[in-house]
Motif scaffolding. Structure first.
Motif, short mmCIF file in Angstrom:
data_model
loop_
_atom_site.label_atom_id
_atom_site.label_comp_id
_atom_site.label_asym_id
_atom_site.label_seq_id
_atom_site.Cartn_x
_atom_site.Cartn_y
_atom_site.Cartn_z
N THR A 1 10.74 46.86 25.37
CA THR A 1 11.31 47.80 26.34
C THR A 1 12.00 48.95 25.62
O THR A 1 11.81 50.12 25.97
CB THR A 1 12.30 47.06 27.28
N ASN B 1 20.04 43.94 24.94
CA ASN B 1 18.66 43.75 24.44
C ASN B 1 17.86 45.04 24.39
O ASN B 1 16.94 45.16 23.58
CB ASN B 1 17.90 42.77 25.35
N VAL B 2 18.18 45.98 25.27
CA VAL B 2 17.45 47.25 25.27
C VAL B 2 18.23 48.30 24.48
O VAL B 2 17.69 48.96 23.58
CB VAL B 2 17.21 47.75 26.72
N ASP C 1 30.06 50.18 25.81
CA ASP C 1 29.69 48.85 26.31
C ASP C 1 30.98 48.16 26.72
O ASP C 1 32.05 48.47 26.19
CB ASP C 1 28.97 48.04 25.21
N ARG D 1 30.26 44.75 20.41
CA ARG D 1 28.99 45.47 20.29
C ARG D 1 29.23 46.93 19.93
O ARG D 1 28.48 47.53 19.15
CB ARG D 1 28.18 45.35 21.59
N ASN E 1 17.06 49.52 35.16
CA ASN E 1 16.25 49.61 36.37
C ASN E 1 17.05 50.32 37.47
O ASN E 1 18.27 50.18 37.55
CB ASN E 1 15.92 48.20 36.88
#
Ligand code: NAD
Length: 346
Positions: free
Chosen positions: A145, A178-179, A198, A203, A256
């Protein structure tokens, strides 16, 4: 359900209940016109059933659009399980999901998503073959992705700035999961200066020390003076509150349903901000699934995902020539492809 604002002629919406395992799930098949509906299984502790239905309807429609814009032989579907994956996910519950998929007889192919893993799909495979990630190669995480988002972003940068690397460009990335994180790795390697946010402070610290990224507080990510904004965390973040705050020329990310409503694409257009349709930028997963049935070696999968760059280029070119938004152009291509498939042979 038929009155729901996100209902878009969905073919089927199933409510699945299994008392023994505690399963409460919704499976939505938006379309199976172009092929079996493909889409992930999200597990989330939804506060209200209404929220789970909204997610199932919007995400399954997005899957139809991802496959159609990439000319893949799949439709769109999605399952959502109401529950906390850390507490409620048991082998019995996953088997109950697998049974429900099996009852659909191949009309829906289930994949992993937020709250579910490849190991969960392996449990479902005890009772159904209709899952993603069945091959050996598919078990290796490939960050497809992120690679797709990167390729879409390259096309947008070429279109707006006339350059194919990121030297001198500033990119704000929302979400380092993950992306977002592998996307940051690629952007950094190609010369971008990163600004990252984030909710997980660790992270952010890692990206700051490993990629020389500038940490940004979560709510301040929208007003950074940067060239590109990449939403890689949540949906609906492009709305009446955030769009006026943006100071960017390009938006391209993995999340999304970034637009709270489709017509916010026009507001972005008026502000001279190029918005790459989310379902095109983040279609790497479904391309990967398709490619695995042809040649599942990592190099072949990544080469297939690179098609996102050419598709984005052509959508952006058409949008410019026609004076339309990229969302309008991409949506029209999707609808035309589905309509053409529905036409009886002459
Ligand atoms: P993830 O859970 O691995 O990472 C999301 C990250 O966003 C987390 O680190 C989280 O702390 C952070 N986050 C949450 N709220 C935030 C906020 N308000 N501000 C800043 N950061 C915030 O998820 P992911 O797999 O990286 O997916 C990210 C998005 O991309 C989701 O919308 C997902 O639906 C979409 N997507 C993912 C894939 C995939 O292959 N993983 C495919 C298509 C679309």
């Amino acid at each position: 359900m038929f009155e729901h604002t996100d209902y878009d002629e969905h073919e089927r919406v199933l409510y699945v209940r299994d008392a023994a395992s505690g399963l409460r799930a919704i499976m939505a098949i938006h379309s199976s016109v172009l092929g079996p509906a493909f889409g992930g299984c999200r597990m989330w502790p939804y506060a209200h059933e209404e929220d789970a239905l909204t997610d199932a309807l919007r995400l399954s429609r997005g899957m139809t659009f991802k496959s159609a814009i990439c000319d893949l032989p799949f439709g769109g579907g999605k399952s959502v399980i109401v529950g906390d994956p850390a507490r409620d996910k048991t082998p019995e519950l996953l088997l109950a999901v697998g049974h429900a998929v099996e009852e659909l007889g191949g009309r829906y192919i289930i994949a992993d998503d937020v709250g579910t893993t490849l190991a969960d799909l392996a449990i479902m495979r005890k009772v159904t073959q209709h899952t993603a990630a069945a091959s050996q190669c598919a078990q290796q995480p490939l960050a497809v992705t992120a690679y797709g988002v990167f390729n879409a972003m390259v096309a947008a940068v070429e279109h707006v700035y006339g350059q194919s690397d990121f030297t001198g460009l500033r990119v704000a990335v929302q979400g380092l999961g993950n992306v977002g994180r592998p996307l940051c790795d690629r952007l950094y390697a190609h010369g971008a200066k990163l600004f990252v946010s984030d909710l997980n402070a660790q992270r952010v610290r890692r990206a700051a020390s490993e990629l020389n990224a500038t940490p940004v507080a979560p709510d301040e990510i929208y007003q950074q003076q940067v060239d590109i904004f990449s939403p890689c965390a949540l949906g609906s973040i492009l709305n009446g509150h955030t769009i006026p705050r943006l100071n960017v020329r390009v938006i391209c990310g993995g999340a999304n349903n970034q637009l709270m409503q489709d017509d916010y694409a026009s507001l972005l257009h008026q502000r001279n901000i190029l918005y790459v349709p989310d379902y095109l930028a983040n279609a790497g997963g479904v391309i990967d699934f398709h490619q695995e049935s042809i040649d599942d070696r990592p190099a072949a999968v990544l080469a297939a995902v690179e098609r996102i760059r050419a598709i984005t280029q052509s959508v952006l070119r058409d949008a410019q020539e026609l004076g339309r938004t990229p969302v309008q152009v991409a949506n029209d291509r999707v609808r035309a492809r589905i309509a053409q498939h529905n036409e009886p042979p002459t």
